[in-house]
Design an enzyme around this catalytic site. Structure first.
Site, PDB file in Angstrom:
ATOM      1  N   THR A 101       0.855  -1.187   0.000  1.00  0.00           N
ATOM      2  CA  THR A 101       0.000   0.000   0.000  1.00  0.00           C
ATOM      3  C   THR A 101       0.891   1.237   0.000  1.00  0.00           C
ATOM      4  OG1 THR A 101      -1.735  -1.162   1.215  1.00  0.00           O
ATOM      5  CG2 THR A 101      -1.806   1.237   1.230  1.00  0.00           C
ATOM      6  N   LYS A 177      -7.095   1.028  -3.671  1.00  0.00           N
ATOM      7  CA  LYS A 177      -6.674   0.451  -2.383  1.00  0.00           C
ATOM      8  C   LYS A 177      -6.717   1.510  -1.288  1.00  0.00           C
ATOM      9  CE  LYS A 177      -5.078  -2.392   0.699  1.00  0.00           C
ATOM     10  NZ  LYS A 177      -3.759  -2.996   0.698  1.00  0.00           N
ATOM     11  N   LYS A 245       0.357   4.056   9.204  1.00  0.00           N
ATOM     12  CA  LYS A 245       0.947   4.281   7.881  1.00  0.00           C
ATOM     13  C   LYS A 245      -0.119   4.577   6.830  1.00  0.00           C
ATOM     14  CE  LYS A 245       1.990   0.631   5.401  1.00  0.00           C
ATOM     15  NZ  LYS A 245       1.285   0.669   4.081  1.00  0.00           N
TER      16      LYS A 245
END
Length: 311
Positions: A101, A177, A245
């Protein structure tokens, strides 16, 4: 070296997701070489019949498809362009499947850099967790040139139950995503807050879970993560720091687009607080411990095997 039907595959990153995917690719009958900084992870993969090398560069003369299942963009950079990086040594026409990601803007730039180096790229972040990775049942949100799909088809088939082809250039897969991670992070934080509210009101957590999972307030994340809270088991399947994150990437992308996202910002603060309190490497459901610190709610304790035997 290989052909489209029987590719030689490298997998960099043998954590929970990477080990599962590497095993699924191996079990599909393909030749797989893994690479990870953890000797234990490499030993586990070799015990399953795979091979391992010490550095990404060593994969270059063994593979013409490399799947990156690392944590973040910094690790992608190191694997591809670092001192022991892949890019200078891979044969022209080799395929990089980038599954971490990362920010969509980074995925777009990476696609151009790899194309300039004579390499193919699939922007291919994954969803589904470690169990589905091991079963070859992930969802892959992908984008790339048709030739990249042709080269990587056997690997995609081995890794995923569903492959979404979202565009012909890197960046689109990472964009989708990011929307998924935006929702996932918010839903986990909301589930934790809802359970904290219920516990503070004196409700039985198991009863509350039963009712909500059969009511309109349910979500996939509530249904999946709240059992961790009820059992008091915060063994990481996906850690708090992963959402620190990912929601930071959401926040960064919002700044790039001048798009305010106050709900995502609130969820980010909760995960950041949990990480700052020392829970960063615990399961992401441990974000509920922020409410324990703030209000003193009593969370369910982990089952003690000795107590169960005594009972």
């Amino acid at each position: 070296m290989s052909n489209h039907d029987n590719p030689v595959v490298g997998v960099v990153g043998l954590g929970a997701m990477g080990l599962g995917s590497a095993t699924a690719i191996l079990e599909a009958g393909l030749t797989v070489t893994g690479c990870d900084v953890s000797a234990h992870a490499c030993d586990t993969f070799t015990s399953r019949g795979g091979r391992c090398v010490a550095t990404p560069a060593e994969l270059a003369d063994k593979c013409d498809i490399v799947v990156l299942l690392v944590v973040n963009a910094d690790q992608v950079e190191s694997v591809l362009f670092g001192a022991e990086g892949l890019v200078p040594k891979l044969a022209p026409g080799s395929l990089i499947m980038q599954c971490a990601t990362v920010a969509p803007s980074y995925a777009k730039t990476l696609g151009r850099r790899l194309k300039d180096a004579g390499l193919l790229m699939l922007d291919a972040p994954v969803s589904g967790g470690a169990v589905k990775a091991g079963a070859g049942q992930l969802s892959i949100m992908s984008a790339g040139e048709p030739s990249a799909y042709t080269k990587g088809q056997a690997v995609l088939d081995a890794m995923a139950a569903t492959v979404y082809r979202l565009g012909d250039a890197p960046g689109v897969g990472s964009s989708v995503k990011l929307v998924n991670q935006h929702l996932a992070g918010i839903h986990i934080a909301a589930a934790a807050e809802a359970m904290a509210l219920g516990i503070r009101m004196g409700l039985n957590p198991e009863t509350l879970y039963e009712v909500i999972t059969h009511s309109a307030g349910n979500s996939w994340m509530f249904e999946n993560r709240v059992p961790h809270i009820i059992s008091g088991d915060y063994t990481p399947l996906s850690a708090v720091d992963i959402f620190v994150k990912d929601l930071n990437i959401v926040h960064q992308t919002g700044r790039e687009l001048t798009l305010a996202m106050p709900v995502a910002a609130s969820a980010l603060q909760q995960f950041t607080a949990a990480s700052g309190a020392g829970f960063g490497r615990e399961d992401d459901s441990a974000v509920i411990k922020v409410y324990q610190r703030l209000s003193g709610i009593e969370l369910p304790a982990a089952n003690d095997p000795a107590d169960e035997e005594a009972g």
